[in-house]
Design an enzyme around this catalytic site. Structure first.
Site, short mmCIF file in Angstrom:
data_model
loop_
_atom_site.label_atom_id
_atom_site.label_comp_id
_atom_site.label_asym_id
_atom_site.label_seq_id
_atom_site.Cartn_x
_atom_site.Cartn_y
_atom_site.Cartn_z
N GLY A 1 23.44 -6.40 5.84
CA GLY A 1 22.65 -5.65 6.82
C GLY A 1 22.90 -4.17 6.62
O GLY A 1 23.87 -3.79 5.96
N CYS B 1 28.44 -9.13 2.20
CA CYS B 1 28.35 -7.70 2.52
C CYS B 1 28.64 -7.45 4.01
O CYS B 1 29.75 -7.66 4.45
CB CYS B 1 27.00 -7.15 2.09
SG CYS B 1 27.02 -5.36 1.93
N TYR B 2 27.66 -7.05 4.82
CA TYR B 2 27.94 -6.86 6.25
C TYR B 2 28.53 -8.13 6.85
O TYR B 2 29.42 -8.09 7.69
CB TYR B 2 26.67 -6.48 7.02
CG TYR B 2 26.88 -6.30 8.51
CD1 TYR B 2 27.19 -5.05 9.03
CD2 TYR B 2 26.80 -7.39 9.37
CE1 TYR B 2 27.41 -4.89 10.40
CE2 TYR B 2 27.03 -7.25 10.74
CZ TYR B 2 27.33 -5.99 11.25
OH TYR B 2 27.55 -5.83 12.58
N HIS C 1 26.02 -8.98 -3.71
CA HIS C 1 24.85 -9.78 -3.32
C HIS C 1 24.51 -10.84 -4.36
O HIS C 1 23.85 -10.54 -5.35
CB HIS C 1 23.64 -8.86 -3.11
CG HIS C 1 23.78 -8.01 -1.89
ND1 HIS C 1 23.39 -8.45 -0.64
CD2 HIS C 1 24.31 -6.79 -1.72
CE1 HIS C 1 23.66 -7.52 0.25
NE2 HIS C 1 24.23 -6.50 -0.38
N GLU D 1 22.42 -13.14 -4.11
CA GLU D 1 21.01 -13.57 -4.00
C GLU D 1 20.07 -12.75 -4.88
O GLU D 1 18.94 -13.16 -5.10
CB GLU D 1 20.56 -13.53 -2.54
CG GLU D 1 20.46 -12.15 -1.90
CD GLU D 1 21.77 -11.63 -1.33
OE1 GLU D 1 22.85 -12.10 -1.75
OE2 GLU D 1 21.72 -10.71 -0.49
N ASP E 1 -2.35 -20.30 0.04
CA ASP E 1 -1.79 -20.87 1.27
C ASP E 1 -2.83 -21.60 2.11
O ASP E 1 -2.63 -22.76 2.48
CB ASP E 1 -1.14 -19.77 2.13
CG ASP E 1 -0.10 -18.98 1.35
OD1 ASP E 1 0.39 -19.52 0.34
OD2 ASP E 1 0.19 -17.84 1.73
N LYS F 1 6.52 -19.58 -0.64
CA LYS F 1 5.36 -19.62 -1.54
C LYS F 1 5.52 -20.66 -2.67
O LYS F 1 4.61 -21.43 -2.95
CB LYS F 1 5.18 -18.23 -2.14
CG LYS F 1 3.86 -18.04 -2.83
CD LYS F 1 2.84 -17.64 -1.81
CE LYS F 1 1.50 -17.37 -2.40
NZ LYS F 1 0.59 -16.87 -1.36
#
Ligand code: XMP
Length: 597
Positions: free
Chosen positions: A57, A84-85, A172, A174, A228, A375
């Site tokens: 964050g 992280c945060y 991170h 991710e 979608d 997606k």
């Protein structure tokens, strides 16, 4: 962020960074369902989760009002990973100490594993490169934790309490810049006692939900032509039967070449013929007459869309009070507002959930069968339902269509001043949207001219980063691929007309064709083609090629197309009547946006 938790899923508590969706979508690829929740989610609502990930964050745990989760999450007996945060909050909450870092660490950093890296970092060998972005750091570990990685600027780059399954990492995992990031998330996921999940199992589950939610009603669906809404419409047809579903596709006149035909064909193959196609292009062009402002255009396109939809559904005798529901192809990132989407909203308005629809949702009149999917999962589901591979893997296309790619202007606008560039260059007489720091920019673009016009070189790409950083005049840098030397631009006032839309459609179809022929469709994430109201002659126009690579549209890299591809595209587009100039956009996002407005 409400509703009951999917049993035995992994919950991501979103501390407001831009990473919650990335974490959630990555973890799903390991066959586990993920749910993004607010950090303040009451502990009762988190019971039944298989694990919790605390996201990064933008704040410091020392900031007043910094986001807090319930410390009781550490008593649930499930694995917790702080990133992280999330690491800082975890450290402070469990009795360790966080200090406000003197050195801010940003970007690629080398870490060294300690004692084999424990459970989480066991695939990282002696060390690897990761993506860091932090000011604060843990200076004293809570009791029970041991260090599992360190870096030059951050002593406690990762640590764990293996007994209690608590893990903390400063970097991170991710983001794709972190080597072994996937492995780290997978190792955490393996520690969680999560229920297996897949798109196929989801399809079964959602089918039952659709039947329950719809009851004996029918569903009316607006099909945009995008992936979608097409997948949602197919799913509803297969679950409810064609008799209980009605689709409407409004042809705005701003769709791509042959798009309507492609959609009709894909559905027809599956026996889906309950899609009414309403050609409203004249109404759209009439409403867009003499409209020049980008936001105004978006608003008019949205409003026209709603009014056509209302008129046609009345004509068809569909009334929501009368046993009909409205179906929407909303997907997960559109329903969950993370720190990032809240932020993105400020940069451009997306008309995903207008107020009228919000009210209908509250009244239980809206069905959104894809609202929990990302997606790539929607695409997998589409293929599972029998839609063609090329159809579901089409590049994303904005709702307002070519409307945001036909730039309009009443009079030329030029930057006040110029910036010293060591090659031949020229400023555009129009401005485009960009994003820098926390805000939106609306500035001029500048084009470079070279003797070998279709050859993208390293120094040009460097200029594309350097120029927008160094001056407030320009937010985009392009290469002119049709001309070797700059010439005076002739501005030609223009708004959206059928003629301009047709011209852009042709240029767009050429770029699409050449990209596919060159085998680049899979590496390029999106390829907007933009029409600009100026040329070298009276009435002439310009075309911008904007191929980009991206993962989630939040950031993007310009793609340096191979010279021969660029040459072919340029030649063919220059052959179109009315096109004077062709450019390649070299700007990354930030400082540019993917679209030009
Ligand atoms: P930007 O230009 O903000 O675009 O970098 C990010 C992604 O969003 C798409 N986009 C839109 N999609 N309605 C949409 O449905 C819109 O108004 C809109 N504006 C941008 C864009 O194509 C890109 O994929």
């Amino acid at each position: 962020m409400h509703g009951s938790l999917h049993p035995k899923s992994i919950v991501i508590l979103d501390y407001g960074g831009q990473y919650a969706h990335l974490i959630a979508s990555r973890v799903r690829r390991f066959g586990v369902f993920t749910d993004i929740r607010e950090p303040e989610t009451p502990i009762e609502d988190l019971r039944g989760a298989a694990g919790i990930i605390l996201s990064g964050g933008p704040q410091s745990v020392y900031d007043k009002g910094s986001p807090q989760a319930d410390p009781k999450i550490f008593e649930l007996g499930i694995p917790v990973l702080g990133i992280c945060y999330g690491l800082h909050w975890m450290t402070q909450t469990l009795g360790g100490e966080v200090s406000q870092g003197k050195v801010k660490e940003y970007g690629r950093t080398a870490i060294r594993t300690v004692e084999g890296g424990g459970t989480l970092l066991q695939d990282c060998g002696a060390g690897c490169t990761v993506w860091m972005s932090h000011g604060d750091e843990a200076v004293r570990l809570p009791e029970g934790f041991t260090q599992i990685a360190t870096s030059d600027a951050c002593e406690n780059a990762a640590f764990a309490d293996e007994k209690r399954n608590f893990f903390a990492i400063q970097f991170h995992p991710e983001v794709t810049h972190s080597e072994h990031g996937q492995d780290i998330l997978r190792r955490f996921t393996e520690r969680c006692d999560a229920a297996p999940w897949s798109v196929e199992s989801y399809a079964k589950e959602i089918s039952e939900q659709i039947l329950t939610e719809v009851g004996d009603r029918k569903v009316f669906m607006l099909v945009s032509g995008g992936v979608d809404s097409s997948v949602a419409f197919t799913l509803l047809n297969q679950v409810l039967g064609t008799e209980r579903v009605q689709g409407l596709l409004v042809d705005t006149g701003l769709m791509r070449k042959d798009e309507v035909l492609l959609i009709e064909k894909a559905f027809a193959k599956l026996g889906i013929t309950n899609l009414r196609i309403e050609n409203a292009s004249e109404e759209f062009f009439a409403n867009l007459r003499e409209v020049y402002d980008p936001e105004e255009k978006r608003r008019i396109i949205g409003d026209t869309f709603l009014s056509v939809q209302k008129r046609v559904s009345e004509e068809m005798g569909l009334s929501m009070q009368d046993g009909w529901m409205l179906g929407q192809g909303t997907i997960y990132p559109d329903t969950i507002e993370t720190g990032a989407t809240k932020h993105a909203d400020k940069i451009k308005t997306h008309h995903n959930r207008v107020e009228a629809v919000q009210k209908m949702i509250e009244a239980g009149l809206v069905l959104e069968p894809l609202k929990d999917l990302y997606k790539d999962e929607v695409r997998a589901l589409g293929e599972e339902l029998g839609l063609p591979h090329e159809f579901v893997w089409r590049h994303p296309f904005p709702g307002p269509g070519l409307g945001v790619r036909i730039l309009c202007g009443k009079e030329a606008s030029l930057p006040e001043g110029d910036y010293e560039i060591h090659v031949d260059h020229a400023a555009f007489p129009i401005r485009s949207v960009g994003v820098q720091g926390d805000g939106r920019s609306y500035r001029h673009a500048v084009a470079l001219f070279r003797t070998q016009p279709t050859k993208v070189t390293e120094d040009m790409l460097e200029l594309a980063t350097k120029i927008p950083n160094a001056t407030q005049l320009y937010n985009r840098v392009l290469l002119c691929t049709s001309h070797a030397a700059a010439m005076p631009f002739v501005f030609n006032a223009g708004y959206i007309t059928k003629e301009r839309a047709d011209l852009l459609r042709e240029a767009d179809a050429i770029a699409d064709d050449e990209m596919k022929k060159a085998g680049l469709y899979e590496t390029i994430w999106q390829f907007p083609v933009v029409l600009l109201p100026f040329g070298t002659t009276q009435g002439g126009e310009s075309v911008v090629l904007r191929p980009i690579e991206s993962i989630d549209a939040m950031s993007a890299n310009a793609v340096a197309l191979p010279s021969e591809v660029l040459q072919k595209m340029t030649e063919r587009i220059m052959n179109l009547d009315g096109i004077d100039l062709v450019f390649l956009d070299l700007t990354n996002k930030p400082p540019g946006t993917i679209e030009w407005e």
